[in-house]
Design a protein around this motif. Structure first.
Motif, PDB file in Angstrom:
ATOM      1  N   ARG A 250       0.916  -1.211   0.119  1.00 55.31           N
ATOM      2  CA  ARG A 250       0.012   0.017  -0.037  1.00 55.31           C
ATOM      3  C   ARG A 250       0.939   1.188   0.031  1.00 55.31           C
ATOM      4  O   ARG A 250       0.672   2.372  -0.838  1.00 55.31           O
ATOM      5  N   ILE A 251       1.979   1.427   0.872  1.00 53.69           N
ATOM      6  CA  ILE A 251       2.763   2.330   0.775  1.00 53.69           C
ATOM      7  C   ILE A 251       3.458   2.502  -0.483  1.00 53.69           C
ATOM      8  O   ILE A 251       3.751   3.754  -1.205  1.00 53.69           O
ATOM      9  N   GLY A 316       0.680   7.043   3.860  1.00 53.00           N
ATOM     10  CA  GLY A 316       0.636   5.547   4.005  1.00 53.00           C
ATOM     11  C   GLY A 316       0.978   5.173   5.270  1.00 53.00           C
ATOM     12  O   GLY A 316       0.529   4.276   6.010  1.00 53.00           O
TER      13      GLY A 316
END
Length: 364
Positions: A250-251, A316
């Motif tokens: 996700r980051i 994030g």
């Protein structure tokens, strides 16, 4: 099981109770308004729990304070139950007094909360760094499919709202700048102002805010829900790291998607400005493009695009940490999702201010 029953003896002032007394025995109590109960007779009680004891005490002594009536013919275990509830009666019945919180106390509490967030974020960054080092040593553990799915959700799903928002902001900025520039016959310089405002400040900040509200909140809610439903525990049981499976993709997806969204916002904002300058200032599209090619500096574009990865990393980190901090209830998911949006917005504003000061010092 014997049904609970009770009657009041007027001559003795005694409440005589029989049967099993628990939370459902309230209807068995007689009306005692205006009557003083001097004796509580428990000879006929066959079973008594804390709920039943509380009902009896509430009937014979409506107030938490005051003398306890005489306890007559109680079995030892039932008497012990009555006395246990009586000892804790005042503490459970007391309503805490309202207390005004002073300015310094409020500020101190806020400072402690802020310090807790900073320490937690630093701890999370440290654990994430160790996980990235482990992944670098074993590239086969990278979750490429999850990474691709997150890029699609973050980037493609946000294009319409980013383009629409920046287009309208370009319209507004062009209108405001044009209304002032017309007074001095400097309409063409509206293009210069639009380039600086949209590319350098408006697009990266607005896109980051939109992503924080849309994607950051979604990440926290998704990871938090997974924790509530024990899916994260299942990932750990399988010998996988939740950081590698959920956080890293996700980051990295935010790191890729946010600069692309800023570029989309740049184009949309300039398109909105071009439309207004054509209608309001009679600057043709060709004139707009010529002036833009003449004054646009590469550093102006790179400054805006360079902010995006920094914003993405902080969004994030905050979103994933808050998701993993959720406790096992739905209320916590909502509270942490709200906290993610607030923390992300504050971080974006602070980071943008730091960038502004830094660029002034470096004369960029």
């Amino acid at each position: 099981m014997t049904a609970a029953s009770a009657h009041f003896d007027e001559a003795e002032g005694a409440l005589i109770v029989r049967g099993d007394w628990d939370a459902g025995s309230a209807p068995a109590l007689p009306e005692l308004a205006g009557r003083r109960v001097r004796v509580l007779d428990g000879a006929g009680i066959t079973r008594l729990d804390t709920n039943g004891a509380w009902l009896l005490l509430s009937a014979v002594r409506p107030q938490a304070t005051g003398p306890l009536p005489e306890l007559r013919a109680f079995q030892p275990r039932h008497r012990a139950m009555i006395e246990l509830v009586d000892r804790n009666w005042a503490a459970t019945a007391a309503t805490p007094a309202l207390r005004r919180e002073g300015v310094f106390e409020f500020a101190g509490r806020g400072a402690l909360v802020l310090w807790g967030h900073l320490v937690g974020l630093l701890d999370f960054i440290g654990r994430l760094f160790l996980e990235l080092a482990a992944l670098a040593a074993r590239p086969g553990r990278w979750r490429w499919l999850e990474f691709g799915a997150q890029v699609r959700d973050i980037f493609v799903g946000a294009i319409p709202i980013v383009a629409g928002m920046l287009f309208l902001l370009g319209v507004v900025f062009a209108y405001l700048l044009g209304s002032q520039a017309q007074q001095y016959g400097a309409s063409i310089f509206v293009v210069d102002g639009l380039l600086l405002a949209i590319l350098r400040e408006v697009s990266p900040v607005i896109v980051a805010v939109l992503v924080a509200g849309r994607t950051g909140a979604a990440i926290t809610a998704q990871i938090g829900t997974m924790k509530v439903t024990e899916e994260i525990d299942a990932i750990t049981t399988l010998g996988l790291s939740p950081l590698a499976v959920l956080v890293v993709p996700r980051i990295l997806a935010l790191l890729i998607a946010l600069p692309l969204l800023v570029f989309v916002g740049d184009i949309a904002g300039l398109a909105g400005g071009m439309l207004v300058t054509k209608a309001q200032l009679d600057i043709s599209y060709a004139m707009f493009m010529d002036r833009m090619a003449e004054v646009l500096l590469l550093k102006t574009l790179l400054v805006g695009l360079g902010k995006a990865p920094v914003f993405a990393i902080f969004i994030g980190l905050i979103a994933c940490r808050m998701g993993l901090s959720v406790t096992r209830d739905a209320r916590s998911v909502g509270a942490h999702t709200t906290s993610t949006v607030v923390q992300s917005l504050v971080a974006i504003i602070i980071l943008n201010a730091i960038f502004a000061i830094m660029f002034v010092k470096l004369e960029i």
